[in-house]
Design an enzyme around this catalytic site. Structure first.
Site, PDB file in Angstrom:
ATOM      1  N   THR A 201       1.140  -1.059   0.013  1.00  0.00           N
ATOM      2  CA  THR A 201       0.019   0.171  -0.122  1.00  0.00           C
ATOM      3  C   THR A 201       0.752   1.252   0.010  1.00  0.00           C
ATOM      4  O   THR A 201       1.897   1.268   0.589  1.00  0.00           O
ATOM      5  CB  THR A 201      -0.860  -0.113   1.283  1.00  0.00           C
ATOM      6  N   ARG A 229     -13.854  -8.247   0.607  1.00  0.00           N
ATOM      7  CA  ARG A 229     -12.956  -8.063   1.664  1.00  0.00           C
ATOM      8  C   ARG A 229     -12.362  -6.662   1.471  1.00  0.00           C
ATOM      9  O   ARG A 229     -11.885  -5.978   0.720  1.00  0.00           O
ATOM     10  CB  ARG A 229     -11.673  -9.093   1.229  1.00  0.00           C
ATOM     11  N   VAL A 230     -12.305  -5.830   2.848  1.00  0.00           N
ATOM     12  CA  VAL A 230     -11.580  -4.514   2.986  1.00  0.00           C
ATOM     13  C   VAL A 230     -10.543  -4.901   4.105  1.00  0.00           C
ATOM     14  O   VAL A 230     -11.078  -5.368   5.045  1.00  0.00           O
ATOM     15  CB  VAL A 230     -12.881  -3.809   3.411  1.00  0.00           C
ATOM     16  N   THR A 252       1.202  -0.667   6.324  1.00  0.00           N
ATOM     17  CA  THR A 252       1.232  -1.534   5.331  1.00  0.00           C
ATOM     18  C   THR A 252       1.310  -3.000   5.629  1.00  0.00           C
ATOM     19  O   THR A 252       1.826  -3.272   6.700  1.00  0.00           O
ATOM     20  CB  THR A 252       2.252  -1.125   4.504  1.00  0.00           C
ATOM     21  N   GLY A 253       0.869  -3.859   4.812  1.00  0.00           N
ATOM     22  CA  GLY A 253       1.102  -5.194   5.179  1.00  0.00           C
ATOM     23  C   GLY A 253      -0.191  -5.802   5.370  1.00  0.00           C
ATOM     24  O   GLY A 253      -1.209  -5.173   4.977  1.00  0.00           O
TER      25      GLY A 253
HETATM   26  N1  ASP Z   1      -2.719  -3.148   4.203  1.00  0.00           N
HETATM   27  C1  ASP Z   1      -3.057  -3.662   2.609  1.00  0.00           C
HETATM   28  C2  ASP Z   1      -4.317  -4.455   2.996  1.00  0.00           C
HETATM   29  O1  ASP Z   1      -4.554  -5.267   3.797  1.00  0.00           O
HETATM   30  C3  ASP Z   1      -2.143  -4.294   2.176  1.00  0.00           C
HETATM   31  C4  ASP Z   1      -0.721  -3.948   2.177  1.00  0.00           C
HETATM   32  O2  ASP Z   1      -0.362  -2.945   2.437  1.00  0.00           O
HETATM   33  O3  ASP Z   1       0.276  -4.717   1.776  1.00  0.00           O
HETATM   34  O4  ASP Z   1      -5.359  -4.371   2.158  1.00  0.00           O
END
Ligand code: ASP
Length: 341
Positions: A201, A229-230, A252-253
């Site tokens: 993200t 999905r959110v 992020t993640g």
């Molecule tokens: N945080 C984001 C989500 O779960 C994905 C990401 O940042 O890797 O949608």
């Protein structure tokens, strides 16, 4: 130990004094905390934060608002067709629909968000309009699309041929399996279809020359997720939080773990209690480990924070979480955040 990598493109930004910051970053961060406020400054997640920061910097360097800077900045990866985790180039859900999530928050505590938005390339700008034009904070799905179209956004087909090929390759096994740090696996030169590049993200935080903070966060979420999905990214307090008295944080993640711990709000509250951005991000990561120790070993979550003095820091579960920094002294600085594992 912190490792830092540097990408410096002085010409692109017209920076006058670029300083190369070496490995003694911890010392630097400490001495910064005694210095006067470092503003303007913008920081953003991952390698693609460098280009996003450049765009944001054009706003900040001319005395513009942090709010305008973060919106301008994150629109860059949103428009990048080679980016499979944000905006137009984002990978679809398991049924082949590209659904985008984004939120934005300003210095007055105003915020706007869209989730599961389809067919619109710049969800961050729709989120900003939700903040500015509606009595609500969040619009989702059909309603968010309807609002965007009513406000002049163009309806587009977002599934790129590359994303479609990746989805079809993934369908062969059809196993949902988040990959750690996919962004750093060089998706432009080494992009393979399938399950390889499936999340990340852009989260961006800025402090403008008036000393005001804002943040933005935008993503296509976890690739091949369930329909509907959110994640954390459009959730105020999870993927992003800004308090103009204290600072801002973004995540992020794997969003489920960030939501469970209300991660970005937690980071800001820890900074309010006196922690540095780095310490606060670290503590938020530790909370995830405490809640789900086995899950935490297998996934990535990273936090990035900026406080009211312009100090910044990051911490992640796994190694390899990069973030970009841009201020008057350091342009296009790309750093590796510290990690627990
Ligand atoms: N945080 C984001 C989500 O779960 C994905 C990401 O940042 O890797 O949608």
């Amino acid at each position: 130990m912190i490792n830092r990598r540097l990408f410096i493109k002085a010409g692109a930004l017209g920076a006058s004094a670029l300083s190369v910051v070496g490995l003694a970053s911890a010392r630097n961060e400490k001495s910064r905390s005694n210095a006067r406020t470092n503003k303007p400054i913008v920081i953003a997640t991952w390698d693609f934060g460098v280009a996003a920061n450049q765009a944001a910097w054009t706003v900040l360097a001319s005395g513009g608002r942090a709010l305008d800077a973060v919106e301008t900045g994150v629109r860059v990866p949103e428009a990048d067709l080679a980016n499979p985790t944000v905006g137009k180039g984002g990978y679809p859900d398991r049924d082949g629909h590209v659904t985008l999530d984004a939120c934005i928050m300003d210095d007055k505590g105003n915020c706007g968000s869209v989730a599961a938005l389809e067919h619109i390339a710049h969800p961050i700008s729709v989120a900003r309009l939700v903040m500015e034009k509606t009595p609500h904070v969040m619009l989702v799905g059909e309603g968010a699309l309807q609002f965007a179209l009513a406000n002049g956004f163009e309806q587009e087909k977002l599934l790129t041929p590359e994303s479609e090929a990746a989805w079809k390759a993934w369908l062969k096994k059809g196993k949902y399996e988040p990959v750690i740090n996919i962004e750093n696996k060089s998706f432009t030169s080494d992009r393979l279809p399938g399950n390889r590049y499936n999340h990340d993200t852009i989260g961006m935080l800025a402090l403008d020359s008036s000393g005001n903070l804002s943040g933005a966060c935008t993503t296509s979420g976890m690739a091949f997720k369930m329909r509907g999905r959110v994640g954390d990214s459009p959730i105020i307090g999870a993927g992003l939080y800004v308090d103009n008295e204290v600072g801002g944080a973004t995540a992020t993640g794997v969003g489920e773990e960030v939501i469970r711990t209300v991660g970005s709000f937690l980071v800001v509250e820890l900074m309010r209690q006196g922690m540095s951005p780095r310490e606060a991000c670290r503590e938020a990561v530790v909370r995830i480990i405490k809640k789900k120790p086995e899950t935490a070993k297998k996934i990535q979550v990273g936090f990035l924070a900026l406080n009211k003095q312009g100090e910044y820091g990051a911490f992640s579960l796994q190694k390899g979480f990069s973030y970009a920094v841009c201020d008057a002294k350091q342009q296009d600085l790309l750093m590796d955040g510290e990690s627990v594992y």
